[in-house]
Design a protein around this motif. Structure first.
Motif, short mmCIF file in Angstrom:
data_model
loop_
_atom_site.label_atom_id
_atom_site.label_comp_id
_atom_site.label_asym_id
_atom_site.label_seq_id
_atom_site.Cartn_x
_atom_site.Cartn_y
_atom_site.Cartn_z
N MET A 1 0.84 -1.20 0.00
CA MET A 1 0.00 0.00 0.00
C MET A 1 0.87 1.25 0.00
SD MET A 1 -3.29 -0.88 0.14
CE MET A 1 -4.29 -2.30 0.56
N SER A 2 0.45 2.25 -0.74
CA SER A 2 1.13 3.54 -0.71
C SER A 2 0.66 4.33 0.51
CB SER A 2 0.81 4.32 -1.98
OG SER A 2 1.25 3.61 -3.12
N PRO A 3 1.42 5.34 0.94
CA PRO A 3 1.01 6.16 2.09
C PRO A 3 -0.35 6.79 1.85
CG PRO A 3 3.29 6.61 1.50
CD PRO A 3 2.74 5.73 0.41
N THR A 4 -1.11 6.99 2.94
CA THR A 4 -2.45 7.54 2.83
C THR A 4 -2.42 9.01 2.43
OG1 THR A 4 -3.18 6.02 4.55
CG2 THR A 4 -4.62 7.88 4.07
N GLN A 5 -3.27 9.36 1.45
CA GLN A 5 -3.40 10.74 1.00
C GLN A 5 -4.77 11.27 1.40
OE1 GLN A 5 -2.47 11.33 -3.13
NE2 GLN A 5 -0.69 9.98 -3.09
N THR A 6 -4.92 12.58 1.31
CA THR A 6 -6.20 13.22 1.66
C THR A 6 -7.13 13.20 0.46
OG1 THR A 6 -5.09 14.66 3.25
CG2 THR A 6 -7.29 15.31 2.51
N LEU A 7 -8.35 12.77 0.68
CA LEU A 7 -9.35 12.73 -0.38
C LEU A 7 -9.73 14.15 -0.80
CD1 LEU A 7 -11.15 10.78 -2.02
CD2 LEU A 7 -12.88 11.04 -0.23
N SER A 8 -9.93 14.36 -2.11
CA SER A 8 -10.27 15.69 -2.63
C SER A 8 -11.14 15.56 -3.86
CB SER A 8 -8.99 16.46 -3.00
OG SER A 8 -8.35 15.83 -4.10
N HIS A 9 -11.71 16.67 -4.30
CA HIS A 9 -12.51 16.68 -5.53
C HIS A 9 -11.66 16.26 -6.72
CE1 HIS A 9 -15.98 19.55 -4.16
NE2 HIS A 9 -15.75 18.57 -3.31
N ALA A 10 -10.44 16.70 -6.77
CA ALA A 10 -9.56 16.36 -7.90
C ALA A 10 -9.32 14.85 -7.97
CB ALA A 10 -8.22 17.10 -7.77
N ILE A 11 -9.17 14.23 -6.82
CA ILE A 11 -8.97 12.77 -6.80
C ILE A 11 -10.22 12.06 -7.33
CG2 ILE A 11 -8.66 10.78 -5.30
CD1 ILE A 11 -6.12 12.41 -5.72
N ILE A 12 -11.39 12.51 -6.91
CA ILE A 12 -12.64 11.90 -7.38
C ILE A 12 -12.78 12.08 -8.89
CG2 ILE A 12 -15.15 11.88 -7.15
CD1 ILE A 12 -14.80 12.86 -4.27
N ASP A 13 -12.43 13.26 -9.40
CA ASP A 13 -12.44 13.49 -10.85
C ASP A 13 -11.57 12.47 -11.57
OD1 ASP A 13 -14.17 15.62 -10.78
OD2 ASP A 13 -12.60 17.16 -10.85
N GLN A 14 -10.39 12.22 -11.04
CA GLN A 14 -9.48 11.26 -11.65
C GLN A 14 -10.09 9.86 -11.66
OE1 GLN A 14 -5.56 11.41 -9.86
NE2 GLN A 14 -5.49 13.64 -9.96
N TRP A 15 -10.73 9.47 -10.55
CA TRP A 15 -11.37 8.16 -10.50
C TRP A 15 -12.42 8.01 -11.60
CZ3 TRP A 15 -12.51 8.25 -4.50
CH2 TRP A 15 -11.33 7.97 -3.81
N ALA A 16 -13.17 9.08 -11.83
CA ALA A 16 -14.24 9.02 -12.83
C ALA A 16 -13.71 9.13 -14.25
CB ALA A 16 -15.25 10.14 -12.57
N ASP A 17 -12.69 9.97 -14.47
CA ASP A 17 -12.28 10.32 -15.83
C ASP A 17 -11.29 9.36 -16.47
OD1 ASP A 17 -13.86 12.52 -15.35
OD2 ASP A 17 -12.19 13.93 -15.11
N ASN A 18 -10.44 8.76 -15.66
CA ASN A 18 -9.30 8.03 -16.22
C ASN A 18 -9.67 6.56 -16.49
OD1 ASN A 18 -6.86 6.97 -16.96
ND2 ASN A 18 -5.81 7.41 -15.03
#
Length: 364
Positions: A1-18
């Protein structure tokens, strides 16, 4: 596992778009009985088997505490709450008639969502839903269905009474308890019999014989209840696991690149709301749970290699996801219906006749 990052709108956009991004999002929440670890809880009972408990090869027993369909039925009505109702069209069907005009049901309460028999038993809504399913079937364009019944894409639907279109769940949630021990229970019903005098007892006994009924059936004699299921104790964790299928999300299309992007962000937002909204964990009599975690940790499962973890406190997470969902709904263009649709008993009868005809054909 990679280190934990903070969830953000940009991260959610990436999940949807990529389309080459993570294949799934997984959230695991530790649950506890309200009286603490080791407290007795009651799983659901099923015909012929009682509790659904599997024994693993090492002897560990795992109990199902809430099934996938049950979890979906608990999550979907969240979108009827004042806090979230503007995120989806609030379509209602009036089951009444001129003498009872206000007997309404929301499409969010229907077991089969857009594919439900009640939807097919309307005039205008049935036609609109039929065209939306046909659009999905012919051109893979899911926008018309998302404009009418987006939760049919989030929680899955099968238009078994029409086009036969099937859509898999984007979100799947289940609650299991590990290393469980099954308890039993017994009971005794004590009637008023011992307080009656001899004349009253004789009168009731004579009448019971005359009527050929047992005194116990009518509540006039003591009845020992047989041994039955008395709940379970979980020595291991009780876990709610939520899985959001990003591969299924990527398979959903609009009628252009831009509409596809807007649609995927919108549906992912609804799935995240369903996963994180505070639904009550009073699952049934004897099964009242609470969430033990102060923060949620999402695992973005990579196609290969290490997964990435994202976290926020539960309250911050809900606010962030709610804000994201409101923006996604506004961009997608969610519109509230201007009318209530009418259930048509004639159409319902036609649906039954069509079913009977199909069964006759099958038998022939």
């Amino acid at each position: 596992m990679s280190p934990t990052q903070t969830l953000s709108h940009a991260i959610i956009d990436q999940w949807a778009d990529n389309p080459k991004g993570p294949v799934a999002l997984i959230l695991k929440q530790k649950l506890l009985p309200v009286d603490g670890e080791g407290g007795v809880i009651f799983p659901p009972t099923y015909a012929d088997i009682g509790y659904s408990i599997d024994t693993l090869s090492d002897g560990t027993k795992v109990a199902q505490i809430d099934s996938v369909p049950s979890q979906a039925n608990r999550s979907e009505p969240v979108f009827m709450d004042e806090e979230y109702k503007q995120l989806v069209p609030q379509i209602e069907i009036n089951l009444g008639n001129k003498d009872d005009p206000e007997r309404k049901v929301s499409i969010l309460e229907l077991a089969h969502r857009a594919g439900d028999a009640v939807v097919r038993s309307t005039d205008e809504l049935a036609a609109e839903i039929d065209e939306a399913f046909k659009s999905l079937l012919r051109t893979h364009n899911a926008v018309p269905l998302a404009k009418l019944a987006p939760t049919s894409l989030v929680f899955g639907a099968w238009d078994s009474r029409g086009t036969q279109v099937k859509r898999p769940r984007l979100i799947r949630s289940i609650i299991r308890a590990e290393d469980v021990e099954v308890l039993s229970t017994a009971a005794q019903y004590n009637s008023v019999w011992k307080l009656l005098d001899d004349d009253q007892k004789k009168a009731l006994t004579d009448e019971a014989k005359k009527q050929k009924v047992k005194l116990s059936v009518k509540g006039f004699n003591d009845v020992p209840a047989p041994k039955g299921l008395g709940g379970i104790i979980a020595r291991g964790p009780i876990t709610r696991q939520v899985t959001i299928n990003l591969i299924a999300l990527q398979s959903i299309k609009g009628d252009s690149d831009e509409s596809t992007r807007q649609l995927k962000r919108y549906l992912l937002a609804l799935a995240l709301v369903a996963a994180t909204a505070e639904t009550e964990l009073y699952l049934r009599e004897g099964c009242l749970l609470r969430c033990a975690d102060e923060a949620d940790v999402w695992e973005a499962v990579a196609r290969r290699g290490a997964s990435q973890l994202y976290s926020l406190s539960a309250d911050q997470e809900r606010l962030l996801i709610k804000d994201y969902a409101q923006q996604a709904a506004a961009t997608f263009g969610v519109k509230q219906p201007e009318k209530t649709y009418q259930f048509n008993i004639k159409k319902a009868k036609e649906l039954l006749a069509k079913k009977e005809e199909a069964e006759s054909d099958a038998e022939g």
